[in-house]
Enzyme design. Structure first.
Site, PDB file in Angstrom:
ATOM      1  N   ALA A   1     -36.335  49.273 -27.285  1.00 11.93           N
ATOM      2  CA  ALA A   1     -37.065  50.290 -26.248  1.00 11.93           C
ATOM      3  C   ALA A   1     -37.933  49.410 -25.565  1.00 11.93           C
ATOM      4  O   ALA A   1     -39.260  49.764 -25.492  1.00 11.93           O
ATOM      5  CB  ALA A   1     -37.947  51.362 -27.166  1.00 11.93           C
ATOM      6  N   LEU A   2     -37.491  48.391 -24.953  1.00 14.15           N
ATOM      7  CA  LEU A   2     -38.286  47.440 -24.100  1.00 14.15           C
ATOM      8  C   LEU A   2     -38.845  48.011 -22.859  1.00 14.15           C
ATOM      9  O   LEU A   2     -38.377  48.807 -22.058  1.00 14.15           O
ATOM     10  CB  LEU A   2     -37.539  46.092 -23.938  1.00 14.15           C
TER      11      LEU A   2
ATOM     12  N   HIS B   1     -43.229  44.197 -22.720  1.00 15.72           N
ATOM     13  CA  HIS B   1     -42.327  43.271 -23.235  1.00 15.72           C
ATOM     14  C   HIS B   1     -41.792  42.255 -22.310  1.00 15.72           C
ATOM     15  O   HIS B   1     -41.779  40.880 -22.584  1.00 15.72           O
ATOM     16  CB  HIS B   1     -41.062  43.998 -23.975  1.00 15.72           C
TER      17      HIS B   1
ATOM     18  N   LYS C   1     -52.449  44.537 -26.635  1.00 16.02           N
ATOM     19  CA  LYS C   1     -52.390  46.130 -27.002  1.00 16.02           C
ATOM     20  C   LYS C   1     -52.612  46.340 -28.529  1.00 16.02           C
ATOM     21  O   LYS C   1     -53.323  47.063 -28.796  1.00 16.02           O
ATOM     22  CB  LYS C   1     -51.417  46.741 -26.349  1.00 16.02           C
TER      23      LYS C   1
ATOM     24  N   SER D   1     -46.451  51.597 -23.366  1.00 13.97           N
ATOM     25  CA  SER D   1     -46.000  51.533 -25.100  1.00 13.97           C
ATOM     26  C   SER D   1     -44.746  52.294 -24.837  1.00 13.97           C
ATOM     27  O   SER D   1     -44.500  52.967 -24.122  1.00 13.97           O
ATOM     28  CB  SER D   1     -47.068  52.200 -25.739  1.00 13.97           C
TER      29      SER D   1
END
Length: 313
Positions: free
Chosen positions: A46-47, A51, A164, A200
């Site tokens: 789930a980039l 990322h 984060k 996120s």
């Protein structure tokens, strides 16, 4: 030489990364990378652009970049729905290709944990039982176990992690130092949306209303950082004042702690500290943090000064 001179032209098509699914495939592809340092960016899929920022920084500093995409079951507790986590492999591969990744390791659990649930795990110790560890028992043991295995499997020289996930980053650094892993850990500043929300994979769960509510987390951190010159009490008071104005956010904790011990800093404290918040918005649990300098001239930091850092270009 300018950035324009060194950047790929818009018409250039970067090659797709090699994809390894098994240990043998990874070993063979890793051996073909050739000379030069190898950096790894570990993900659960789930980039997003956070990322991509890690990957681009790794690409700038290392000769070769490996991305791991592995949804680690050991990090999910009995009340956390592993099946709900977004799976976007095709989109993830496009991000990897665009960022210049050489090799993607995307194993299934039976490849990583060959004998099933591992009988030996790495313990996060006392630092893994507070804050996120208190809310998610066993989470950090599972995280460190898979990170250690991926360090061994990828044989990377450096690894890039986002600020984060501050507690995760601290624990990985401690594991590397305490257990003598030959890996350089690089911390990268939190990547945020234009409105301040920390990027996120869990943001995909937020409704439009939830997303507006979620902004109170980053606003609280910003308010706390602005009060940093006045001392710890002022930081906590300013951040808390923002959160109490948003009743739809159910806050788990708001803390100002020492960056390496995670203990609350006393009123007389001056120096670098971690301002961290976690809470539930709708059905989604979110975390955020901000490194700050407390005392005269203090304020927000990108990353802590006593660790390796990298700043987005």
């Amino acid at each position: 030489m300018t950035d324009q001179d060194t950047a790929p032209r818009a018409t250039e098509e970067l090659p797709a990364p090699v994809v390894a699914r098994t240990r043998d495939e990874l070993r063979a592809a890793r051996s073909r990378l050739g000379d030069g340092d190898v950096a790894v960016v570990m993900t659960m899929g789930a980039l997003h652009d956070g990322h991509a920022t890690l990957i681009r920084l790794a690409r700038q500093e290392a000769a070769h970049v490996i991305v791991t995409i592995f949804l680690n079951p050991l990090q999910f507790g009995p009340k956390e729905d592993l099946s709900r986590y977004p799976r976007t492999f095709d989109a993830d591969m496009e991000i990897c290709r665009s960022a210049g990744v050489d090799l993607v390791f995307a194993p299934t659990p039976d490849v990583v944990y060959q004998d099933g649930d591992p009988g030996v795990r790495i313990s996060a110790g006392p630092l893994g039982t507070v804050l996120e560890g208190q809310a998610r028992p066993g989470h950090f043991d599972g995280m460190l176990t898979v990170v250690a295995k991926l360090f061994h499997l990828t044989a990377a020289d450096s690894a890039y992690f986002g600020q984060k996930d501050a507690q995760q980053l601290l624990l990985i650094r401690r594991m590397v130092r305490d257990l003598d892993f030959p890996v350089r850990v690089v911390s990268v500043p939190t990547v945020r949306e234009p409105d301040g929300l920390a990027m996120s994979s869990r943001n995909a769960y937020l409704t439009e209303t939830d997303r507006e509510v979620a902004l109170c987390l980053s606003k609280a951190l910003k308010a706390g950082a602005a009060a940093a010159p006045e001392g710890p009490s002022a930081v906590r008071r300013a951040a808390r004042a923002v959160l109490v104005r948003e009743p739809l956010a159910l806050i788990d904790y708001l803390v100002l702690v020492h960056p390496t011990t995670l203990e609350d800093v006393p009123e007389w404290y001056r120096g670098e500290a971690l301002l961290a918040v976690a809470g539930r918005v709708g059905t989604t649990r979110l975390i955020d943090n901000m490194p700050i300098s407390v005392g005269p001239g203090g304020g927000a930091l990108d990353v802590f000064s006593d660790v390796d850092s990298a700043t987005p270009a």
